[in-house]
Design an enzyme around this catalytic site. Structure first.
Site, PDB file in Angstrom:
ATOM      1  N   ARG A 136       0.850  -1.180   0.000  1.00 41.60           N
ATOM      2  CA  ARG A 136       0.000   0.000   0.000  1.00 41.60           C
ATOM      3  C   ARG A 136       0.895   1.242   0.000  1.00 41.60           C
ATOM      4  O   ARG A 136       2.035   1.208   0.476  1.00 41.60           O
ATOM      5  CB  ARG A 136      -0.910   0.015   1.229  1.00 41.60           C
ATOM      6  CG  ARG A 136      -1.788  -1.226   1.371  1.00 41.60           C
ATOM      7  CD  ARG A 136      -2.571  -1.180   2.665  1.00 41.60           C
ATOM      8  NE  ARG A 136      -3.424  -2.363   2.851  1.00 41.60           N
ATOM      9  CZ  ARG A 136      -3.044  -3.473   3.479  1.00 41.60           C
ATOM     10  NH1 ARG A 136      -1.809  -3.542   3.994  1.00 41.60           N
ATOM     11  NH2 ARG A 136      -3.855  -4.492   3.604  1.00 41.60           N
ATOM     12  N   LYS A 161      -1.707  -2.501   7.980  1.00 40.43           N
ATOM     13  CA  LYS A 161      -2.858  -2.104   8.796  1.00 40.43           C
ATOM     14  C   LYS A 161      -2.830  -2.815  10.136  1.00 40.43           C
ATOM     15  O   LYS A 161      -2.433  -3.982  10.217  1.00 40.43           O
ATOM     16  CB  LYS A 161      -4.162  -2.433   8.057  1.00 40.43           C
ATOM     17  CG  LYS A 161      -4.420  -1.571   6.832  1.00 40.43           C
ATOM     18  CD  LYS A 161      -5.763  -1.895   6.215  1.00 40.43           C
ATOM     19  CE  LYS A 161      -6.075  -0.987   5.044  1.00 40.43           C
ATOM     20  NZ  LYS A 161      -7.398  -1.287   4.443  1.00 40.43           N
ATOM     21  N   HIS A 231      -2.419   2.224  -6.283  1.00 40.27           N
ATOM     22  CA  HIS A 231      -3.083   1.011  -5.815  1.00 40.27           C
ATOM     23  C   HIS A 231      -3.282   0.018  -6.952  1.00 40.27           C
ATOM     24  O   HIS A 231      -3.398  -1.190  -6.709  1.00 40.27           O
ATOM     25  CB  HIS A 231      -4.426   1.358  -5.171  1.00 40.27           C
ATOM     26  CG  HIS A 231      -4.822   0.400  -4.083  1.00 40.27           C
ATOM     27  ND1 HIS A 231      -4.182   0.320  -2.870  1.00 40.27           N
ATOM     28  CD2 HIS A 231      -5.796  -0.545  -4.037  1.00 40.27           C
ATOM     29  CE1 HIS A 231      -4.732  -0.611  -2.125  1.00 40.27           C
ATOM     30  NE2 HIS A 231      -5.719  -1.165  -2.809  1.00 40.27           N
ATOM     31  N   ARG A 234      -0.573  -2.354  -6.913  1.00 36.70           N
ATOM     32  CA  ARG A 234      -0.799  -3.403  -5.909  1.00 36.70           C
ATOM     33  C   ARG A 234      -1.669  -4.505  -6.503  1.00 36.70           C
ATOM     34  O   ARG A 234      -1.378  -5.699  -6.359  1.00 36.70           O
ATOM     35  CB  ARG A 234      -1.451  -2.791  -4.669  1.00 36.70           C
ATOM     36  CG  ARG A 234      -1.844  -3.782  -3.567  1.00 36.70           C
ATOM     37  CD  ARG A 234      -2.303  -2.994  -2.345  1.00 36.70           C
ATOM     38  NE  ARG A 234      -2.977  -3.815  -1.348  1.00 36.70           N
ATOM     39  CZ  ARG A 234      -2.358  -4.546  -0.423  1.00 36.70           C
ATOM     40  NH1 ARG A 234      -1.036  -4.583  -0.384  1.00 36.70           N
ATOM     41  NH2 ARG A 234      -3.041  -5.239   0.468  1.00 36.70           N
ATOM     42  N   HIS A 257      -3.255  -9.014   3.589  1.00 39.01           N
ATOM     43  CA  HIS A 257      -4.709  -9.027   3.728  1.00 39.01           C
ATOM     44  C   HIS A 257      -5.108  -9.725   5.024  1.00 39.01           C
ATOM     45  O   HIS A 257      -4.467 -10.698   5.437  1.00 39.01           O
ATOM     46  CB  HIS A 257      -5.368  -9.766   2.557  1.00 39.01           C
ATOM     47  CG  HIS A 257      -5.354  -8.980   1.292  1.00 39.01           C
ATOM     48  ND1 HIS A 257      -5.397  -9.568   0.040  1.00 39.01           N
ATOM     49  CD2 HIS A 257      -5.308  -7.653   1.060  1.00 39.01           C
ATOM     50  CE1 HIS A 257      -5.385  -8.632  -0.895  1.00 39.01           C
ATOM     51  NE2 HIS A 257      -5.326  -7.464  -0.300  1.00 39.01           N
ATOM     52  N   TYR A 266      -9.346 -11.232  -6.607  1.00 38.46           N
ATOM     53  CA  TYR A 266      -8.507 -10.984  -7.773  1.00 38.46           C
ATOM     54  C   TYR A 266      -8.699 -12.070  -8.828  1.00 38.46           C
ATOM     55  O   TYR A 266      -8.451 -11.840 -10.016  1.00 38.46           O
ATOM     56  CB  TYR A 266      -7.031 -10.916  -7.371  1.00 38.46           C
ATOM     57  CG  TYR A 266      -6.689  -9.689  -6.565  1.00 38.46           C
ATOM     58  CD1 TYR A 266      -6.760  -8.417  -7.133  1.00 38.46           C
ATOM     59  CD2 TYR A 266      -6.300  -9.785  -5.234  1.00 38.46           C
ATOM     60  CE1 TYR A 266      -6.457  -7.289  -6.402  1.00 38.46           C
ATOM     61  CE2 TYR A 266      -5.986  -8.658  -4.492  1.00 38.46           C
ATOM     62  CZ  TYR A 266      -6.070  -7.408  -5.081  1.00 38.46           C
ATOM     63  OH  TYR A 266      -5.771  -6.298  -4.345  1.00 38.46           O
TER      64      TYR A 266
END
Length: 308
Positions: A136, A161, A231, A234, A257, A266
């Site tokens: 990210r 995150k 992004h 990514r 993730h 994806y």
């Protein structure tokens, strides 16, 4: 940081809308003004007047909910008022297909950088790093020299995150590009900086990606119709890993993730992968579908239709 900014912007929009609805200044708004009907009116406003999607509408609602939950913790006497707001549900939204670049397109964007200058060296390292790690933007901008290990095996430590750390391997090409820009004075220095020496910003990264996409259009015309953001790099990394046959659970850890369900989406973005899976299924099952005969209109049918 991105979530904080999104919540900040959502609450700012809500306060301005509420002040206009109540004919007050924002500074004069009271807790009593925050009612469920006002929140519903605000959500309708962001969709109908501002043209926001259902996904954005739900994000705005999440920000308001968080604020109301804070109010509830501080003032339980208005639990009924706050409860009616918290009971407002999300609107069902269609998840958009992830936009990504094919490997040859991503390589064309990276190749568009003229790395003969100091700034070009930084841009080359930045694009390689984005595509190599699938990180990210916030993770990329937080990388320091001490987070890199450029000896074998080369790797980088990323902070994602929820302050979760993960290790990503680096290509030899990425390693060489990083060696050219890595600060030598202090290992705590941020890796990517602008020409003035200040830390590179999200907008700065977005500008650089868009700049080199425009340059790459000269050699790769398919990029002309693409809106490529950091992004998207990514997403491109994730799809390339899938195309290479990497297991979804491994890609989940690679991208940081929280759930494999996020990574699995994806798979739905690449039609060729679906075709390959179907073809492999037919072969493994021992089935051989009969070739379809091309349909040709008969003279009798055309005559029948003309006489109608």
């Amino acid at each position: 940081m991105h979530t904080i900014r999104a919540y900040r912007d959502a609450l700012k929009l809500f306060y301005l809308f509420l002040a206009d609805q109540k004919h007050k200044r924002v500074a004069d708004l009271a807790v009593e003004d925050i009612q469920s009907d006002s929140v519903l009116a605000f959500l309708n406003h962001v969709e109908s007047k501002r043209g926001n999607s259902a996904v954005t509408r739900n994000c705005r609602l999440s920000a308001v909910r968080s604020f109301v939950q804070h109010l509830l913790r501080q003032d339980v006497t208005r639990a009924g008022q706050y409860g009616r707001i918290l009971a407002i549900g999300n609107k069902r939204a269609v998840r958009r297909t992830a936009i990504y670049l094919e490997p040859e397109e991503a390589r064309a964007v990276i190749a568009a950088v003229d790395s003969r200058s100091r700034q070009g060296e930084r841009d080359h390292a930045l694009l390689l790093f984005l595509y190599n790690t699938g990180a990210r933007v916030s993770e990329v901008l937080a990388v320091r020299a001490c987070d890199l290990r450029l000896e074998r095996p080369p790797q980088v430590r990323l902070l994602g995150k929820g302050q979760k750390e993960r290790i990503c391997p680096l290509w030899s090409e990425t390693t060489l590009a990083l060696r050219r820009i890595i600060p030598t004075a202090n290992g705590e220095d941020l890796l990517f900086r602008n020409t003035g020496g200040a830390p590179l910003t999200r907008d700065g990264v977005a500008y650089l990606v868009a700049k080199y996409v425009r340059l790459a259009v000269q050699t790769t015309p398919t990029l002309a119709k693409r809106r490529v953001t950091p992004h998207v790099m990514r997403h491109s990394c994730a799809v390339a890993l899938l195309q290479a046959g990497v297991d979804v659970s491994v890609i989940r850890d690679y991208l940081g993730h929280a759930s494999v369900a996020t990574t699995s989406r994806y798979i739905t973005t690449n039609l060729q992968m679906k075709r390959d899976v179907l073809e492999a299924f037919w072969k493994r099952a021992g089935l051989c579908p009969a070739p379809l005969k091309k349909w040709r209109p008969s003279p009798k049918l055309l005559t029948f239709l003309e006489n109608l």
